[in-house]
Design an enzyme around this catalytic site. Sequence first.
Site, PDB file in Angstrom:
ATOM      1  N   PHE A  95      13.407  10.628  -7.164  1.00  0.00           N
ATOM      2  CA  PHE A  95      12.424  11.579  -6.650  1.00  0.00           C
ATOM      3  C   PHE A  95      13.122  12.553  -5.692  1.00  0.00           C
ATOM      4  O   PHE A  95      14.090  12.192  -5.014  1.00  0.00           O
ATOM      5  CB  PHE A  95      11.306  10.811  -5.921  1.00  0.00           C
ATOM      6  N   HIS A 169      11.006   2.151  -4.525  1.00  0.00           N
ATOM      7  CA  HIS A 169      10.519   1.526  -5.764  1.00  0.00           C
ATOM      8  C   HIS A 169      10.648   0.001  -5.700  1.00  0.00           C
ATOM      9  O   HIS A 169      10.403  -0.648  -6.714  1.00  0.00           O
ATOM     10  CB  HIS A 169      11.357   1.969  -6.966  1.00  0.00           C
ATOM     11  N   GLN A 192       3.258   5.398  -0.355  1.00  0.00           N
ATOM     12  CA  GLN A 192       2.431   6.406  -1.021  1.00  0.00           C
ATOM     13  C   GLN A 192       1.622   5.716  -2.143  1.00  0.00           C
ATOM     14  O   GLN A 192       1.991   4.629  -2.597  1.00  0.00           O
ATOM     15  CB  GLN A 192       3.383   7.496  -1.537  1.00  0.00           C
ATOM     16  N   LYS A 195       3.002   3.595  -5.080  1.00  0.00           N
ATOM     17  CA  LYS A 195       4.044   2.583  -4.847  1.00  0.00           C
ATOM     18  C   LYS A 195       3.476   1.162  -4.887  1.00  0.00           C
ATOM     19  O   LYS A 195       2.276   0.966  -4.791  1.00  0.00           O
ATOM     20  CB  LYS A 195       4.761   2.860  -3.522  1.00  0.00           C
TER      21      LYS A 195
HETATM   22  C1  PLP Z   1       8.165   8.046  -3.471  1.00  0.00           C
HETATM   23  C2  PLP Z   1       9.620   8.154  -3.205  1.00  0.00           C
HETATM   24  C3  PLP Z   1      10.135   8.644  -1.991  1.00  0.00           C
HETATM   25  C4  PLP Z   1       9.330   9.344  -0.943  1.00  0.00           C
HETATM   26  O1  PLP Z   1       8.171   8.790  -0.593  1.00  0.00           O
HETATM   27  P1  PLP Z   1       6.916   9.616  -0.015  1.00  0.00           P
HETATM   28  O2  PLP Z   1       6.235   8.548   0.764  1.00  0.00           O
HETATM   29  O3  PLP Z   1       6.128  10.063  -1.205  1.00  0.00           O
HETATM   30  O4  PLP Z   1       7.404  10.718   0.836  1.00  0.00           O
HETATM   31  C5  PLP Z   1      11.498   8.596  -1.781  1.00  0.00           C
HETATM   32  N1  PLP Z   1      12.323   8.132  -2.729  1.00  0.00           N
HETATM   33  C6  PLP Z   1      11.872   7.702  -3.920  1.00  0.00           C
HETATM   34  C7  PLP Z   1      12.862   7.185  -4.926  1.00  0.00           C
HETATM   35  C8  PLP Z   1      10.513   7.718  -4.210  1.00  0.00           C
HETATM   36  O5  PLP Z   1      10.081   7.316  -5.403  1.00  0.00           O
END
Ligand code: PLP
Length: 406
Positions: A95, A169, A192, A195
């Site tokens: 991400f 993850h 989030q 997750k």
């Molecule tokens: C979701 C995610 C993030 C960031 O998380 P947020 O809470 O959405 O800011 C960071 N790294 C990875 C690999 C993610 O999947």
Amino acid sequence: MSTPETTAAPVRVAPWPRWPEHGEPERRRLAEVLDGGMWNGIDAPAVTAFEREFAERLATRHVITCANGTVSLEIALAALGIGAGDEVIVPPYTFLATASAVLGLNALPVFADITPDTYCIDPAAVEAAIGPRTRAVIAVHLAGHPADLDALGEICTRHGIALIEDAAHAHGSSWRDRPVGGFGAFGSWSFQGSKNLTSGEGGALSANDDELAGIARELRNCGRVEGGAWYDHQRFGGNWRITAFQAALLSAGLERLPAQFARREACAARLDAELSDVDGIRPLARDPRATGHAHHLYLFRYSPSAFGGRSVEEFCAALRRHGIPASRGYPLPLYRQPVFARQRFDLLATGWDPGHPPTRYDRIDLPVCERACAESVWLPHHVLLAEPDEMADVATAIRTVATTSS
Ligand SMILES: *Cc1c(COP(=O)(O)O)cnc(C)c1O
């Protein structure tokens, strides 16, 4: 004229388990916060309780909650003193936040390719990317499979650079029977809504180093020193706190996590078996040292030739018509996202020569990641919360798509 796949009856009409799961424990804990009157994020009993519970689960000395899993990475980098002129090695199959957090500190993300078997950052590529300005490596435990923490730990120690685990993850994942999140300087977590442990939004850092953890605590709380005065600001931080309501949801979710984790492991094992003899479908591998796998995603590689030449998009759309919520996942290596490939002004702020190789993201081509973006299919983790027997629906849907495509 209708196409064969629209006339074939959908393989699956029953809904998959909904995410997030919630019920009486969440209601009770939210009501406790509501009536207790401590709604804020600092010193609220719900927040300190969750930080303690999560630290116990991770076997780390500290957990520091914060607003989300993007800011947690930025706080980790800031606590390590990383800034303009520094480089941080990151994978391109992740991400946005894994790399944008580095830009947020005015440092430069340097992309290192992933391994074809797990899609986690390749330690050999990390080693090759290390230069005099490298300060840290952010390893993503992609889909919940831990990155090679043996090799990465050894490389980072030998070069005197920090290891940050992006564990967004990987709630519950373990490497050699040790929970991830405690192997490097920091583990970074996201809560989030998508997750495996969630409060809608939210994040945290895990850490074992008392000093680094203390700095991170101050940064997420406007630079206030712990136990200091409210209007005494010692560091340049921000208000990156969570609320007590989020912590209440997270404590309840943490109690649900072991059963959900076990269910996902069981369903993923069943899916591996169901898909093992399906032509043109190859699930990712599992390193035997990955003793716990959160399965935030179930990933497999797709070969169009076994499906009458259908593109991966068409294949995913056909699976969705059969009730399987498949998607393509990350469509591009991060270095091809316009923010990196085009908006070079971000990088000029770092004081770097724009001709410096790591800043020319438009010229990068990392073959394993390119391939991963072209041929991967994702299933979301809530599918794996069904009964293991229901995994047969996924294989049946794939076979149905294969036979109706030509
Ligand atoms: C979701 C995610 C993030 C960031 O998380 P947020 O809470 O959405 O800011 C960071 N790294 C990875 C690999 C993610 O999947």
